[in-house]
Design an enzyme around this catalytic site. Structure first.
Site, PDB file in Angstrom:
ATOM      1  NE  ARG A   8      -3.474   2.351   2.535  1.00 46.78           N
ATOM      2  CZ  ARG A   8      -4.246   2.880   3.506  1.00 46.78           C
ATOM      3  NH1 ARG A   8      -4.260   2.305   4.767  1.00 46.78           N
ATOM      4  NH2 ARG A   8      -4.869   3.831   3.550  1.00 46.78           N
ATOM      5  CG  HIS A   9      -0.827   4.999  -0.941  1.00 49.82           C
ATOM      6  ND1 HIS A   9      -0.903   5.967  -0.065  1.00 49.82           N
ATOM      7  CD2 HIS A   9      -2.271   4.581  -1.264  1.00 49.82           C
ATOM      8  CE1 HIS A   9      -2.168   6.029   0.397  1.00 49.82           C
ATOM      9  NE2 HIS A   9      -2.677   5.136  -0.367  1.00 49.82           N
ATOM     10  NE  ARG A  60      -4.120   7.733  -2.414  1.00 43.80           N
ATOM     11  CZ  ARG A  60      -5.080   7.906  -3.374  1.00 43.80           C
ATOM     12  NH1 ARG A  60      -4.843   9.251  -4.045  1.00 43.80           N
ATOM     13  NH2 ARG A  60      -6.226   7.489  -3.179  1.00 43.80           N
ATOM     14  CD  GLU A  87      -8.498   3.229  -1.610  1.00 41.89           C
ATOM     15  OE1 GLU A  87      -9.008   1.964  -1.948  1.00 41.89           O
ATOM     16  OE2 GLU A  87      -7.818   3.278  -0.529  1.00 41.89           O
ATOM     17  CE1 TYR A  90     -14.378   4.452   1.415  1.00 40.04           C
ATOM     18  CE2 TYR A  90     -12.205   4.901   0.404  1.00 40.04           C
ATOM     19  CZ  TYR A  90     -12.939   4.538   1.170  1.00 40.04           C
ATOM     20  OH  TYR A  90     -12.376   3.352   1.894  1.00 40.04           O
ATOM     21  CE  LYS A  98     -10.414   7.954   5.673  1.00 34.67           C
ATOM     22  NZ  LYS A  98      -9.215   7.033   5.670  1.00 34.67           N
ATOM     23  NE  ARG A 115     -11.127  -0.828   7.086  1.00 36.48           N
ATOM     24  CZ  ARG A 115     -10.947   0.007   6.264  1.00 36.48           C
ATOM     25  NH1 ARG A 115     -11.325   0.066   5.027  1.00 36.48           N
ATOM     26  NH2 ARG A 115      -9.698   0.542   6.517  1.00 36.48           N
ATOM     27  CG  HIS A 182      -4.435   3.130  -4.040  1.00 39.26           C
ATOM     28  ND1 HIS A 182      -4.356   4.109  -3.537  1.00 39.26           N
ATOM     29  CD2 HIS A 182      -4.357   2.802  -5.214  1.00 39.26           C
ATOM     30  CE1 HIS A 182      -3.791   4.889  -4.636  1.00 39.26           C
ATOM     31  NE2 HIS A 182      -3.709   3.908  -5.906  1.00 39.26           N
TER      32      HIS A 182
END
Length: 248
Positions: A8-9, A60, A87, A90, A98, A115, A182
């Site tokens: 992951r970055h 990233r 990624e 969203y 968040k 999640r 990601h």
């Protein structure tokens, strides 16, 4: 036995600000740059050597791969960048804090959005500047493949064609791939490889910048996996990811 590494970055500017990043193209923080270099050092100390590198098209991910490879003295390796490794999108949550979102909508709802396997966040309007249809990076793609929002199930559906069509043939040829992408694209791939049940995937958190080494058998089933370096440090980093949406 085949081998590959997933990374992951490193920490991004929006990770630091605790914002939903998704497909927003943000850079690494100085800490994220150091995490990327440390990933390279860990892989070099492990004696790993790669034949091909895969990243998303997000900065990233690209910069993490570049910094890690430079640390290994392998900046010359061929790199393939593809949107299918991006990624999770969203939707309307992109750019929101968040913890603030958890205060407004409740921790349980935000946990579902972040999640759960098959619950999507609110979608973006096609005219929203944040929609990938309005980003020149994706101008050559058919509009109907570009998401307005995604759940992890959607991420699995877009990552697996890349796995089967690009990475699997390379593994079969005996190549060792490094995949730098990601949290959710890695979660989706891990879910598939390890056959993690839908109800359990919510507890899987991916730390930034720590290489995950996989061994695979002749059928490309995992024979084992481990984070390089200090296992306790990896566990603590994963716990920090899990706490990002907690209401204080």
């Amino acid at each position: 036995m085949y081998r590959m590494v997933l990374v992951r970055h490193g920490e991004s500017e929006w990770n630091l600000s605790n914002l939903f990043s998704g497909w927003t193209d943000v850079d690494l923080t100085p800490r994220g740059e150091e995490e990327a270099r440390e990933a390279g050092r860990l892989m070099k100390e492990e004696g790993l050597s790669f034949d091909i590198v895969h990243t998303s098209v997000l900065l990233r991910s690209i910069r993490t791969a570049q910094l890690a490879l430079a640390e290994m003295g392998m900046a010359w390796l061929p790199v393939v960048r593809h949107w299918r490794l991006n990624e999770r999108h969203y939707g309307a949550l992109q750019g929101l804090n968040k913890k603030q979102t958890a205060r407004e909508h409740g921790a349980e709802q935000v946990h579902l959005w972040r999640r759960s396997y098959d619950v999507r966040p609110p979608a973006l309007d096609p005219d929203d500047p944040r929609h990938p249809r309005n980003d020149p990076v994706y101008a050559d793609l058919a509009p109907d493949v570009l998401p307005a929002t995604e759940c992890l199930k959607d991420v699995v559906a877009r990552v697996l064609p890349y796995w089967h069509d690009r990475i699997v043939p390379q593994l079969r040829r005996g190549l060792v791939p490094l995949v730098v992408c990601h949290g959710n694209s890695i979660r989706g791939l891990q879910k598939y490889l390890e056959q993690i049940p839908d109800a359990q995937i919510s507890s899987l958190n991916i730390p930034t910048g720590i290489p995950l080494l996989y061994g695979l058998d002749a059928d490309l089933n995992p024979t084992g996996s481990r984070y390089l370096g200090d296992p306790e440090a990896a566990a603590e980093a994963a716990a920090r990811v899990a706490a990002q949406a907690a209401i204080e």
